[in-house]
Scaffold this active site. Sequence first.
Site, PDB file in Angstrom:
ATOM      1  CE  LYS A  25      -4.372  -1.840   1.137  1.00 11.93           C
ATOM      2  NZ  LYS A  25      -5.732  -1.572   1.579  1.00 11.93           N
ATOM      3  CB  THR A 126      11.409 -15.741  12.660  1.00 14.92           C
ATOM      4  OG1 THR A 126      11.497 -16.876  13.545  1.00 14.92           O
ATOM      5  CG2 THR A 126      12.366 -14.690  13.188  1.00 14.92           C
ATOM      6  CG  ASP A 128      12.254 -19.307  15.922  1.00 16.97           C
ATOM      7  OD1 ASP A 128      11.254 -19.864  16.394  1.00 16.97           O
ATOM      8  OD2 ASP A 128      12.877 -19.746  14.939  1.00 16.97           O
ATOM      9  NE  ARG A 172      14.842 -22.110  12.829  1.00 15.27           N
ATOM     10  CZ  ARG A 172      14.764 -23.132  11.991  1.00 15.27           C
ATOM     11  NH1 ARG A 172      15.519 -24.191  12.169  1.00 15.27           N
ATOM     12  NH2 ARG A 172      13.919 -23.113  10.991  1.00 15.27           N
ATOM     13  CD  GLU A 223      12.026 -25.805  18.286  1.00 18.53           C
ATOM     14  OE1 GLU A 223      11.380 -26.780  17.895  1.00 18.53           O
ATOM     15  OE2 GLU A 223      12.228 -24.786  17.579  1.00 18.53           O
ATOM     16  NE  ARG A 244      -0.674 -38.525  31.102  1.00 18.16           N
ATOM     17  CZ  ARG A 244      -0.491 -39.478  32.010  1.00 18.16           C
ATOM     18  NH1 ARG A 244       0.708 -39.638  32.565  1.00 18.16           N
ATOM     19  NH2 ARG A 244      -1.484 -40.275  32.374  1.00 18.16           N
TER      20      ARG A 244
HETATM   21  O1  F6P Z   1      11.846 -20.758  12.752  1.00 19.54           O
HETATM   22  C1  F6P Z   1      10.504 -20.968  13.036  1.00 19.54           C
HETATM   23  C2  F6P Z   1      10.264 -22.391  13.487  1.00 19.54           C
HETATM   24  O2  F6P Z   1       8.884 -22.539  13.763  1.00 19.54           O
HETATM   25  C3  F6P Z   1      11.100 -22.857  14.664  1.00 19.54           C
HETATM   26  O3  F6P Z   1      10.621 -22.399  15.899  1.00 19.54           O
HETATM   27  C4  F6P Z   1      11.028 -24.355  14.489  1.00 19.54           C
HETATM   28  O4  F6P Z   1      12.152 -24.991  15.069  1.00 19.54           O
HETATM   29  C5  F6P Z   1      11.023 -24.527  12.998  1.00 19.54           C
HETATM   30  O5  F6P Z   1      10.595 -23.284  12.447  1.00 19.54           O
HETATM   31  C6  F6P Z   1      10.138 -25.619  12.494  1.00 19.54           C
HETATM   32  O6  F6P Z   1      10.328 -25.724  11.123  1.00 19.54           O
HETATM   33  P1  F6P Z   1       9.352 -26.526  10.166  1.00 19.54           P
HETATM   34  O7  F6P Z   1       8.101 -25.730  10.006  1.00 19.54           O
HETATM   35  O8  F6P Z   1      10.124 -26.624   8.897  1.00 19.54           O
HETATM   36  O9  F6P Z   1       9.070 -27.850  10.817  1.00 19.54           O
END
Ligand code: F6P
Length: 320
Positions: A25, A126, A128, A172, A223, A244
């Site tokens: 835009k 992102t 992350d 990540r 993760e 769990r």
């Molecule tokens: O970079 C974004 C992200 O969602 C990360 O948090 C995760 O590790 C990765 O991408 C997962 O990637 P994909 O969608 O390729 O499984």
Amino acid sequence: MKKIGILTSGGDSPGMNTAIRAVTKMAMNYNCEMYGIKRGYKGMLNDEIFKLNPLDVSGIADRGGTILLSARLPEFKQPEVRAKAAANLKRHGIEGLVVIGGDGSYRGADLLFREHGIKVVGIPGTIDNDIAGTDYTIGYDTTLNIILDAVSRIRDTANSHERTYLLEVMGRDCGDLALYSAMAGGANGVLIPEVNRSIDELAEDIKERRSQRKLSDIIIVAEGVGHVFDIAKELKEKINTEIRVTVLGHIQRGGSPTAFDRVLATRMGARAFELLMEGESGIMVGMENNKMVTHAISYAWENKTNISLDDYNLTHLLSI
Ligand code: F6P
């Protein structure tokens, strides 16, 4: 500059559409033609390049995902692949490019500029929050809120069954999503890659809570720390409660962006366009201390984001 291309690359994040809308835009206001490139660098290589019209970006500010589609293209590291992609851009008369994605996507953009003279500006997109040069990336806030919703739901069942829950979140190698969802969600523990905390210490904390008649726990696990099921197994050997594991997965990337992400994406999109109009290139936009800033695009991979140890310690202190 009369023709600008735009692409989204890497993992999608809520707010990418809002940024696409803002750039497009802005271009319309300046009588500049916008070209959408589908599937990131893959579409640039395969000439999936099309003119973006007002209708394409109308009503998308609140839509998750990316209308341009996203992909990862490891082959873009090869000079001949970049040359073919750049030739496609030039055939369409595209002189400037906005790249929305992470630092991997920025590296490709930087090379397009250096090798082929395409002017590039990067926008950090992102979930992350792992890009240096900006306090927040587009999508991070939305994901944080999705995690918080999950924490509240899990708390109900954790309390009802007096269990220990390990909740794995994305990010990540960056612990921001885990740390701040633990802080805001009032979790009882957090494991992030930036801080070494042993399973023994975690187990001791849980036992201490049990001795105070607190009968359930929510532990957020980034993760990047390792396999959450392995962590659960090791923990189970040290504590006497039922455990769990919940892996939130890609639910974290979907849905409508929060107001924060939409405002961030709009400001960043507009600024990226202005920078191209001013003749700038090889830079990224960011927001630091609530102000729009720019850095050389290489800043994103030459620097690391830092976790706040104060915030980590505070979260730990309150997790009793
Ligand atoms: O970079 C974004 C992200 O969602 C990360 O948090 C995760 O590790 C990765 O991408 C997962 O990637 P994909 O969608 O390729 O499984």
